[in-house]
Design a protein around this motif. Sequence first.
Motif, mmCIF file in Angstrom:
data_model
loop_
_atom_site.group_PDB
_atom_site.id
_atom_site.type_symbol
_atom_site.label_atom_id
_atom_site.label_comp_id
_atom_site.label_asym_id
_atom_site.label_seq_id
_atom_site.Cartn_x
_atom_site.Cartn_y
_atom_site.Cartn_z
ATOM 1 N N ARG A 50 21.223 7.469 -21.552
ATOM 2 C CA ARG A 50 21.685 6.193 -22.059
ATOM 3 C C ARG A 50 21.892 6.299 -23.556
ATOM 4 N NH1 ARG A 50 16.212 2.403 -21.727
ATOM 5 N NH2 ARG A 50 14.933 3.709 -23.089
ATOM 6 N N ILE A 51 22.725 5.399 -24.080
ATOM 7 C CA ILE A 51 23.054 5.426 -25.497
ATOM 8 C C ILE A 51 23.237 4.002 -25.993
ATOM 9 C CG2 ILE A 51 25.547 5.675 -25.074
ATOM 10 C CD1 ILE A 51 25.596 7.608 -27.501
ATOM 11 N N ALA A 52 22.772 3.752 -27.210
ATOM 12 C CA ALA A 52 22.872 2.427 -27.805
ATOM 13 C C ALA A 52 24.318 2.085 -28.148
ATOM 14 C CB ALA A 52 22.001 2.351 -29.049
ATOM 15 N N TRP A 53 24.569 0.829 -28.448
ATOM 16 C CA TRP A 53 25.918 0.357 -28.697
ATOM 17 C C TRP A 53 26.609 1.108 -29.827
ATOM 18 C CZ3 TRP A 53 27.419 -1.715 -33.387
ATOM 19 C CH2 TRP A 53 26.380 -1.998 -34.295
ATOM 20 N N ASN A 54 25.842 1.528 -30.804
ATOM 21 C CA ASN A 54 26.426 2.212 -31.963
ATOM 22 C C ASN A 54 26.206 3.717 -31.920
ATOM 23 O OD1 ASN A 54 23.713 2.308 -32.417
ATOM 24 N ND2 ASN A 54 23.793 1.507 -34.495
ATOM 25 N N GLY A 55 25.684 4.210 -30.822
ATOM 26 C CA GLY A 55 25.429 5.645 -30.706
ATOM 27 C C GLY A 55 24.213 6.111 -31.478
ATOM 28 N N GLY A 56 23.479 5.173 -32.058
ATOM 29 C CA GLY A 56 22.371 5.551 -32.921
ATOM 30 C C GLY A 56 21.119 5.994 -32.189
ATOM 31 N N SER A 57 21.024 5.690 -30.923
ATOM 32 C CA SER A 57 19.845 6.058 -30.152
ATOM 33 C C SER A 57 20.282 6.506 -28.771
ATOM 34 C CB SER A 57 18.899 4.866 -30.046
ATOM 35 O OG SER A 57 17.777 5.165 -29.266
ATOM 36 N N ALA A 58 19.715 7.586 -28.306
ATOM 37 C CA ALA A 58 20.024 8.089 -26.971
ATOM 38 C C ALA A 58 18.757 8.643 -26.346
ATOM 39 C CB ALA A 58 21.093 9.172 -27.032
ATOM 40 N N SER A 59 18.700 8.582 -25.038
ATOM 41 C CA SER A 59 17.555 9.155 -24.336
ATOM 42 C C SER A 59 18.020 9.746 -23.019
ATOM 43 C CB SER A 59 16.453 8.123 -24.121
ATOM 44 O OG SER A 59 16.926 7.019 -23.368
ATOM 45 N N TYR A 60 17.197 10.646 -22.469
ATOM 46 C CA TYR A 60 17.598 11.428 -21.308
ATOM 47 C C TYR A 60 16.472 11.541 -20.295
ATOM 48 C CZ TYR A 60 21.220 12.943 -24.575
ATOM 49 O OH TYR A 60 22.256 12.961 -25.468
ATOM 50 N N ALA A 61 16.850 11.737 -19.061
ATOM 51 C CA ALA A 61 15.877 12.103 -18.048
ATOM 52 C C ALA A 61 15.366 13.507 -18.357
ATOM 53 C CB ALA A 61 16.526 12.066 -16.674
ATOM 54 N N ASP A 62 14.122 13.770 -18.021
ATOM 55 C CA ASP A 62 13.538 15.080 -18.291
ATOM 56 C C ASP A 62 14.325 16.199 -17.613
ATOM 57 O OD1 ASP A 62 10.059 13.951 -18.253
ATOM 58 O OD2 ASP A 62 11.563 13.970 -19.847
ATOM 59 N N SER A 63 14.892 15.909 -16.471
ATOM 60 C CA SER A 63 15.590 16.936 -15.699
ATOM 61 C C SER A 63 16.872 17.429 -16.370
ATOM 62 C CB SER A 63 15.924 16.405 -14.304
ATOM 63 O OG SER A 63 16.735 15.241 -14.397
ATOM 64 N N VAL A 64 17.404 16.654 -17.314
ATOM 65 C CA VAL A 64 18.660 17.053 -17.967
ATOM 66 C C VAL A 64 18.498 17.272 -19.468
ATOM 67 C CG1 VAL A 64 19.938 15.745 -16.231
ATOM 68 C CG2 VAL A 64 19.512 14.716 -18.473
ATOM 69 N N LYS A 65 17.335 16.980 -19.986
ATOM 70 C CA LYS A 65 17.109 17.083 -21.429
ATOM 71 C C LYS A 65 17.374 18.514 -21.898
ATOM 72 C CE LYS A 65 13.898 14.337 -22.541
ATOM 73 N NZ LYS A 65 12.574 13.706 -22.746
ATOM 74 N N GLY A 66 18.125 18.623 -22.982
ATOM 75 C CA GLY A 66 18.470 19.932 -23.514
ATOM 76 C C GLY A 66 19.728 20.530 -22.908
#
Length: 122
Positions: A50-66
Amino acid sequence: QVQLVESGGGLVQAGGSLRLSCAASGGTFSTYAMGWFRQAPEKEREFVARIAWNGGSASYADSVKGRFTISRDNAKNTVYLQMNSLKPEDTAVYYCAAARALVLVTIRADYWGQGTQVTVSS
């Protein structure tokens, strides 16, 4: 009403890369947080990124991180998912979603696309 259309799926060998796109129309794209989800056969839909409206914050599921990177271009009303080092277990239908706040992406997204198939062969 926001319409979301995913593209970029396909068949790729393990270790390969794909970039998914999700084009938005009918609303103010830049005000929405965006997310990617996936659903494999006989499995429940799961959060990917997921990503914030301005692209300033993003996060990932552990299975795809990196391996996966979410980004957005508000001038093009498009969110992307760059997928590298793909594995057979990444095979799924990938959906994008829009929500009015980042925290709501994984709780109650407002709009969903129709999905694009990603198949990773071993």
